[in-house]
Design a protein around this motif. Structure first.
Motif, PDB file in Angstrom:
ATOM      1  N   ILE A 206       0.854  -1.285   0.307  1.00 58.38           N
ATOM      2  CA  ILE A 206      -0.051  -0.359   0.325  1.00 58.38           C
ATOM      3  C   ILE A 206       1.062   1.187   0.328  1.00 58.38           C
ATOM      4  N   ARG A 207       1.996   1.555   0.433  1.00 57.46           N
ATOM      5  CA  ARG A 207       2.611   2.249   0.953  1.00 57.46           C
ATOM      6  C   ARG A 207       3.216   2.767  -0.634  1.00 57.46           C
ATOM      7  N   GLU A 208       3.658   1.826  -1.321  1.00 61.62           N
ATOM      8  CA  GLU A 208       4.244   1.574  -2.418  1.00 61.62           C
ATOM      9  C   GLU A 208       3.987   2.234  -4.446  1.00 61.62           C
ATOM     10  N   ASP A 209       2.202   1.610  -3.733  1.00 61.47           N
ATOM     11  CA  ASP A 209       0.997   1.742  -4.608  1.00 61.47           C
ATOM     12  C   ASP A 209       0.610   1.128  -4.567  1.00 61.47           C
ATOM     13  N   ASP A 210      -0.818   2.184  -3.854  1.00 59.91           N
ATOM     14  CA  ASP A 210      -2.689   1.873  -3.135  1.00 59.91           C
ATOM     15  C   ASP A 210      -2.926   1.101  -4.846  1.00 59.91           C
ATOM     16  N   ILE A 211      -2.624   1.635  -5.891  1.00 60.01           N
ATOM     17  CA  ILE A 211      -3.314   1.345  -6.816  1.00 60.01           C
ATOM     18  C   ILE A 211      -3.488  -0.091  -7.605  1.00 60.01           C
ATOM     19  N   ALA A 212      -2.185  -0.336  -7.597  1.00 57.95           N
ATOM     20  CA  ALA A 212      -1.543  -1.405  -7.398  1.00 57.95           C
ATOM     21  C   ALA A 212      -1.564  -2.605  -6.889  1.00 57.95           C
ATOM     22  N   ALA A 213      -1.109  -2.559  -5.616  1.00 55.49           N
ATOM     23  CA  ALA A 213      -1.487  -3.167  -3.666  1.00 55.49           C
ATOM     24  C   ALA A 213      -3.700  -3.517  -4.397  1.00 55.49           C
ATOM     25  N   GLU A 214      -4.323  -2.879  -4.342  1.00 60.34           N
ATOM     26  CA  GLU A 214      -5.898  -3.181  -4.772  1.00 60.34           C
ATOM     27  C   GLU A 214      -5.876  -4.097  -5.988  1.00 60.34           C
ATOM     28  N   ALA A 215      -4.547  -3.089  -7.012  1.00 58.09           N
ATOM     29  CA  ALA A 215      -5.381  -4.299  -8.156  1.00 58.09           C
ATOM     30  C   ALA A 215      -4.976  -6.176  -8.389  1.00 58.09           C
ATOM     31  N   MET A 216      -3.894  -5.851  -6.499  1.00 59.99           N
ATOM     32  CA  MET A 216      -3.197  -7.733  -6.806  1.00 59.99           C
ATOM     33  C   MET A 216      -4.647  -8.515  -5.842  1.00 59.99           C
ATOM     34  N   GLY A 217      -5.360  -7.308  -4.619  1.00 56.19           N
ATOM     35  CA  GLY A 217      -6.188  -8.562  -4.520  1.00 56.19           C
ATOM     36  C   GLY A 217      -6.468  -8.174  -2.870  1.00 56.19           C
ATOM     37  N   ILE A 218      -5.655  -7.365  -2.378  1.00 52.80           N
ATOM     38  CA  ILE A 218      -5.320  -6.081  -1.152  1.00 52.80           C
ATOM     39  C   ILE A 218      -6.775  -5.663  -0.839  1.00 52.80           C
ATOM     40  N   ASN A 219      -7.232  -5.757   0.179  1.00 53.88           N
ATOM     41  CA  ASN A 219      -8.359  -4.823   0.804  1.00 53.88           C
ATOM     42  C   ASN A 219      -7.423  -3.669   0.952  1.00 53.88           C
ATOM     43  N   LEU A 220      -7.874  -2.227   0.217  1.00 53.89           N
ATOM     44  CA  LEU A 220      -6.845  -0.646   0.828  1.00 53.89           C
ATOM     45  C   LEU A 220      -7.817  -0.618   2.245  1.00 53.89           C
ATOM     46  N   PHE A 221      -8.870  -0.867   3.031  1.00 52.56           N
ATOM     47  CA  PHE A 221      -9.161  -0.179   3.737  1.00 52.56           C
ATOM     48  C   PHE A 221      -9.525  -0.657   4.799  1.00 52.56           C
ATOM     49  N   LYS A 222      -9.180  -1.337   4.180  1.00 50.50           N
ATOM     50  CA  LYS A 222      -9.261  -2.981   6.243  1.00 50.50           C
ATOM     51  C   LYS A 222      -7.829  -2.594   6.473  1.00 50.50           C
ATOM     52  N   HIS A 223      -7.431  -3.275   6.132  1.00 46.36           N
ATOM     53  CA  HIS A 223      -5.458  -3.077   6.493  1.00 46.36           C
ATOM     54  C   HIS A 223      -5.219  -1.370   6.238  1.00 46.36           C
TER      55      HIS A 223
END
Length: 362
Positions: A206-223
């Motif tokens: 998320i720190r490096e690139d939140d858009i790419a993290a979300e595309a990888m399936g990471i729930n931004l809001f939860k984390h």
């Protein structure tokens, strides 16, 4: 075989370091070395290390610009103050407005109140984080700073629970340094384990690139909420320890300017470095005390030097910090962690090889 030998050597070095550290704490506790002033400063540095590492988890590893640590510390500090002061001593403290009967007869052991303070801080962080963490950058910083001030003002006005602006005194003080340093060691270990887990890798993504993290399936809001709540929990623990160290709490201790001290520590130590943050916590806390003589007047040959006045210590400290930042632009450690190899290279004067654009050593 070489790798096994290196691991064994590192284990021996770590064991020796732990023994030396434990021996120093024992000697300080037994009044063989140091005095109350030295112990107080070191305990304060340990508390600052806990809060700074928790702030680095949010700001350095997750990439959220949060400035609410002072508010979460206040929650932990007041929880410990309200529930650990002996019941028989409370009438002398709440002499203007009687304490609420909801808490007037509740007295908890220190460690129970300390954990409760951390949990309450985490709960408030979740409630705050749900609407606030949708913001980014400076807007998030302003929002968290505002909520920190709201928490302080709430404690100022809830006189039947917190005694308002008068604060709470007679808080039981811990007799040993192991309480503060033990809490620091446990907190750092838990945060290191978290960062090295799958959740920690998600925080870094998320720190490096939140858009790419979300595309990888990471729930931004939860984390983001999880990181924010965990950081608040340890900040609450730090606040509870601060209340025990000082023996008193009042709202003035938790102005928003306190958060800037922790921001300074994590920037100086390295955004994204746990060991750098711990080192910077002790450097800043001890450094401010070592330079305290600059606040006293200096007389040379019967003439008083005019620049030695109250506040000159901060001028000197600021200059030293600026010089340090010029040489270490990413902080003392950057995003690296302290290791025996790094210490050995530093002693030998070696520099880590720089990589060229193709990825090889220059």
């Amino acid at each position: 075989m070489m790798k096994i030998e290196k691991k064994e050597n590192n284990l021996v070095k770590n064991a020796v370091l732990i023994i030396i550290f434990a021996a120093i704490i024992v000697l300080l506790d037994l009044d063989i070395i140091g005095d109350n002033y030295v112990r107080r400063v070191l305990n304060l540095a340990a508390i600052y290390a806990i809060v700074s590492v928790s702030m680095n988890l949010v700001n350095g590893f997750t990439g959220l610009f949060s400035l609410g640590q002072a508010g979460f510390m206040a929650i932990g500090a007041y929880t410990v103050a309200v529930f650990t002061v002996p019941v028989e001593a409370r009438k002398a403290i709440f002499y203007i407005v009687p304490q609420s009967p909801l808490v007037a007869n509740i007295e908890l052991p220190f460690f129970v109140a300390l954990i409760l303070g951390g949990l309450l801080a985490a709960l408030v962080a979740i409630l705050i984080g749900m609407p606030v963490l949708r913001l980014k950058s400076d807007y998030l910083a302003i929002a968290t700073l505002g909520f920190s001030e709201i928490i302080r003002i709430v404690f100022t006005n809830t006189k039947t629970i917190t005694n308002g602006a008068l604060g709470i005194k007679s808080i039981p003080q811990m007799p040993t340094m192991w309480v503060f340093f033990g809490a620091m060691i446990i907190s750092v270990i838990l945060i290191v384990l978290l960062i090295n887990s799958s959740y920690g890798r998600a925080f870094k993504a998320i720190r490096e690139d939140d858009i790419a993290a979300e595309a990888m399936g990471i729930n931004l809001f939860k984390h983001k909420v999880l990181s924010f709540a965990i950081g608040a929990f340890f900040a609450g623990i730090g606040g509870g320890l601060l209340a025990s160290l000082l023996g008193t709490v009042d709202p003035k201790q938790f102005y928003f300017t306190m958060t800037y001290n922790f921001l300074l520590i994590i920037v100086l130590g390295g955004m994204g470095s746990i060991s750098g943050t711990v080192i910077a916590s002790f450097v800043v806390t001890v450094g401010l005390e070592v330079l305290r003589f600059f606040d006293d007047s200096l007389v040379l040959f019967g003439y008083e030097v005019p620049i030695f006045r109250a506040g000159f210590r901060m001028v000197i400290f600021s200059i030293l910090l600026m010089i340090l930042v010029l040489f270490f632009r990413n902080g003392l450690m950057g995003q690296k962690e302290l290791s025996w190899k790094m210490v050995g290279d530093f002693i030998k004067g070696k520099k880590s090889p720089k990589k060229n654009r193709k990825g090889g050593a220059a």
